[in-house]
Design a protein around this motif. Structure first.
Motif, short mmCIF file in Angstrom:
data_model
loop_
_atom_site.label_atom_id
_atom_site.label_comp_id
_atom_site.label_asym_id
_atom_site.label_seq_id
_atom_site.Cartn_x
_atom_site.Cartn_y
_atom_site.Cartn_z
N ASP A 113 0.81 -1.22 0.00
CA ASP A 113 0.00 0.00 0.00
C ASP A 113 0.84 1.27 0.00
O ASP A 113 0.32 2.36 -0.24
N PHE A 114 2.15 1.16 0.25
CA PHE A 114 3.03 2.32 0.16
C PHE A 114 3.65 2.46 -1.22
O PHE A 114 4.28 3.46 -1.52
N ALA A 115 3.48 1.45 -2.07
CA ALA A 115 4.01 1.49 -3.43
C ALA A 115 2.90 1.68 -4.45
O ALA A 115 3.13 2.28 -5.51
N VAL A 116 1.69 1.17 -4.17
CA VAL A 116 0.56 1.25 -5.09
C VAL A 116 -0.57 1.99 -4.39
O VAL A 116 -0.92 1.67 -3.26
N ARG A 117 -1.12 2.99 -5.07
CA ARG A 117 -2.18 3.80 -4.45
C ARG A 117 -3.42 2.97 -4.15
O ARG A 117 -4.03 3.12 -3.10
N TYR A 118 -3.80 2.10 -5.09
CA TYR A 118 -4.96 1.22 -4.90
C TYR A 118 -4.51 -0.21 -5.18
O TYR A 118 -4.50 -0.65 -6.32
N PRO A 119 -4.08 -0.94 -4.13
CA PRO A 119 -3.51 -2.28 -4.33
C PRO A 119 -4.46 -3.20 -5.08
O PRO A 119 -5.68 -3.20 -4.86
N THR A 127 -7.98 -8.00 -4.77
CA THR A 127 -8.78 -6.98 -4.09
C THR A 127 -10.00 -6.64 -4.93
O THR A 127 -10.13 -7.09 -6.08
N ALA A 128 -10.89 -5.82 -4.38
CA ALA A 128 -12.07 -5.38 -5.13
C ALA A 128 -11.67 -4.55 -6.34
O ALA A 128 -12.38 -4.53 -7.36
N VAL A 129 -10.53 -3.87 -6.27
CA VAL A 129 -10.06 -3.08 -7.41
C VAL A 129 -9.71 -4.00 -8.57
O VAL A 129 -10.09 -3.75 -9.73
#
Length: 739
Positions: A96-102, A129-131
């Motif tokens: 989550d610190f490398a990708v805005r929406y994992p 994930t839901a994304v």
């Protein structure tokens, strides 16, 4: 008949062979490795990974599976590369610190912002994930093309349907052959708002889109310190650069002490390496204002910086760190992506958004056609069921007695082949009267759905309205709550902070003493008695200037040049000091007119012996070099006469003809350098004295011991360059000395 090629050698120019092979390698790198697709924002490895996880049924509601299982399926079926590189790509999608929406939800050790590596893939587990699920939405509805995998045994999607605007939301980075891409992440709620504006207004400009989508939104937060014009140019051209700074605040301590706490660091900066960098610079004594650094981070970042002295300005301390460390970093924006035609190109923000919307439009059309085909097929089957339900006994007879039941059914009831097959495949328990009512209900619902689908396919406006509704749903699902909250703050560009005095660790009051013969020194403290100072034989006191050890001092000379020296660099103590001509290149024919501390935003009135003047900002007079900076241009036989603080709203001038003139200061030009304009008109002689007057508080002129109110000058008001009126006796009784 085969041809024997044994021993056959075909000559080829080395340049041609290398060119052919290198071009094939370059195209492979560009198309299949480094550049993302503008439609789903994914590189092939990420696309194959998400599709493989879907095949493994790793939905957000399902259980986790070992990452080794996922990596094995990816490299075995879709992506014939090393397992280490594929696992690294999977790990990054879960950070989550490398990708805005994992896109991947990890269970286990997936690394940290300190730069720690993830655990081995046999220990970690993952699911989508839901994304990621939104990226796959509708993939079974013929919404995208598929192609054979590398071994021809499987099929893989060319691109994902991408209901989620992944390219702008998560960004991308990659280096291909001869080209690269670097796209920052953005806030999905803002992206959706901008996309809906583009649907409503297809000709919307980048500036209009930026009203809703003002800039990047990094997962690690921080401050984006670029002006709007810079960001606008970057988004219009697809290329640019922006600065990111750490977020910091001052925490007061006991007894007047304080410390700086950093809670957010720039994107892609490893915290452990940042601390090591700062510690190394402290050891090399390149950060003289910093006393100590501590890492008090838990889940949240908390770096504590302690100054060496509480007299240090926090802004100056942070400015030295921003200049020397990764607490300020630059992110290069280069929106180079593969288009729908698989051709790479640099695109503007508007073009990237439009490409995603066009893809969603195509996906909607293909899904609608696929659904319409399914509805038509089902309606055809239901029509066959309804045709035979009133004659079930005849159907049973045909099935029992006829040799070719299918052909007999088709001839008897005028059925199609599909209808006949469906009737023959029907279970016996479905042959009841109640089933007919359910069939008629389903038939009515499908007929209504078919009408809606036909209307949707026939109307461009309805399709864009449906896409807008889908985007609203995405914004509602992912643009709200902790995940959707903007993390990076768009701040104003920082004002210039003078860090040229970082060697002067302690901020302390000083008084500069300049002798009549040009010897200069500083004495600690303010309120110094000039009479108590000692000078060389034949020398004496000229002027004193109170300042701070962190100040820059401007020396203005009779040749119109300005020189800048740091107060901390001037000789201190009770000695004679040092000749100013050893510190700056000033000839013996020239002298110092005035000395003052440089203050940002302050102005000075420069006046020549010919009676010309102009206003100059302090920062325009700064010249930290021995040769100085020519500020007041002079004609032959002229010299600079005065340098007065422009702390007022009127200028008072008096000529050698004993005439006085008062005029508003805004009638003078403000310039960085110039000849100046006439202050007063003279038939004979020139300027004798001048001062700057405040209409609110008056001025201590010509007698420094007495403040004259504005009322004493009111009768002499006029326009700049007027001759003025005869001066009062009190104005001619005492003449201000030069300098």
């Amino acid at each position: 008949m085969s041809v024997d090629t044994r021993g056959h050698i075909e000559e080829t120019r080395l340049a041609d062979a290398l060119s052919e092979r290198y071009l094939a390698y370059a195209m492979s790198t560009i198309m299949s490795r480094s550049l993302p697709d503008v439609r789903d924002g994914l590189k092939p490895v990420h696309r194959r990974m998400i599709y493989a996880m879907r095949q493994l049924r790793l939905d957000p509601s399902a259980g986790f599976k070992k990452c080794a299982r996922v990596v094995g399926d990816v490299i075995g079926k879709y992506h014939p590369h090393g397992d280490a590189s594929v696992y690294e790509a999977l790990v990054r999608l879960a950070q989550d610190f490398a990708v805005r929406y994992p896109l991947v939800e990890g269970q286990g050790n997936f690394g940290s912002i300190d730069g720690d590596n993830a655990a081995a893939m046999r220990y970690t587990e993952a699911r989508m994930t839901a994304v990621a699920q939104a990226l796959l939405e509708g993939i079974d509805d013929d919404s995208v093309d598929f192609r054979p995998t590398y071994d021809g045994e499987e099929q893989e999607p060319v691109v994902l349907p991408s209901a989620f605007p992944n390219l702008l939301a998560n960004g991308a980075a990659g280096i291909a052959v001869g080209m690269a891409t670097s796209i920052p992440p953005h806030n999905v709620g803002e992206i959706c708002s901008a996309a809906m504006l583009l649907i409503r207004k297809p000709q919307a400009s980048v500036a209009e889109l930026m009203e809703l989508m003002p800039g990047p939104d990094f997962p690690t937060g921080g401050l984006i310190v670029e002006d709007r014009a810079t960001l606008l140019q970057a988004y219009e051209t697809g290329r640019g650069s922006l600065r990111i700074r750490a977020r910091w605040a001052v925490e007061p301590g006991r007894f007047g002490t304080w410390q700086i706490v950093i809670t957010e660091i720039p994107y892609q900066v490893q915290k452990s390496r940042l601390i090591e960098q700062i510690a190394d610079l402290m050891e090399q004594k390149k950060l003289p204002l910093l006393g100590d650094i501590r890492d008090e981070s838990t889940i949240d970042i908390r770096l504590v910086l302690e100054p060496k002295s509480r007299g240090v300005e926090p802004e100056v301390l942070m400015e030295t760190l921003f200049r020397a460390t990764a607490l300020e970093s630059r992110f290069g924006l280069n929106m180079n992506v593969l288009g729908a035609d698989r051709v790479p190109g640099v695109r503007s923000l508007r073009e990237v958004l439009q490409a995603w919307l066009d893809h969603r439009h195509e996906v909607l059309q293909r899904r609608s056609r696929h659904r319409l085909h399914s509805v038509d097929r089902r309606l055809e089957i239901l029509d066959g069921f309804l045709a035979v339900y009133l004659n079930l006994d005849e159907v049973i007879r045909i099935v029992r007695e006829e040799d070719d039941a299918k052909a007999s059914l088709m001839a008897t009831f005028s059925l199609t082949e599909l209808q006949a097959d469906s009737i023959l495949n029907m279970r016996l328990r479905s042959l009841r009267r109640l089933e007919e009512l359910e069939i008629r209900k389903e038939h009515a619902e499908l007929t209504a759905e078919r009408a809606d689908l036909t209307a949707l396919l026939d109307s461009d406006a309805l399709r864009w309205s449906r896409i807008s509704d889908e985007i609203k749903a995405i914004r509602k699902a992912f643009g709200a709550g902790p995940l959707g909250r903007r993390r990076s703050e768009l701040a104003e560009p920082p004002r210039a902070v003078d860090v040229s005095v970082v060697e002067a660790v302690d901020r302390e009051p000083l008084t500069l003493i300049l002798s009549a013969r040009g010897w200069v020194k500083t004495v600690r403290g303010h309120g110094i008695d000039p009479a108590a100072q000692k000078f060389k034989e034949g020398d004496g006191f000229r002027l004193a200037v109170e300042c701070q050890s962190t100040d820059r001092l401007c020396f203005f000379a009779t040749d119109g040049r300005a020189f800048t020296l740091r107060a901390a660099d001037l000789p201190r103590g009770r000695g004679d000091g040092q000749p100013i001509r050893l510190l700056v290149e000033l000839s013996n024919d020239e002298d110092i007119v005035a000395v003052f501390p440089v203050q940002e935003g302050a102005r000075h009135l420069l006046v020549s012996s010919a009676g010309r003047g102009l206003l100059v900002r302090d920062e325009d007079m700064v010249a930290e070099k021995r040769t100085g900076k020519q500020v007041l241009n002079l004609k032959e036989a002229e010299s600079a006469r005065m340098c007065l603080p422009a702390e007022g709203d009127h200028v008072v001038v008096i000529g050698q003809n004993r005439r006085m003139l008062v005029f508003p200061i805004d009638q003078l030009p403000e310039m960085a350098r110039g000849l100046g304009v006439a202050l007063q008109k003279y038939k004979e002689g020139s300027l004798q004295d001048a001062c700057v007057l405040s209409s609110e508080g008056g001025v201590a002129w010509p007698d420094p011991a007495r403040v004259r109110p504005f009322a004493d000058f009111r009768d002499y008001l006029g326009k700049r360059a007027d001759a003025g009126r005869p001066a009062p006796a009190w104005a001619t009784r005492k003449v201000r000395p030069k300098g």
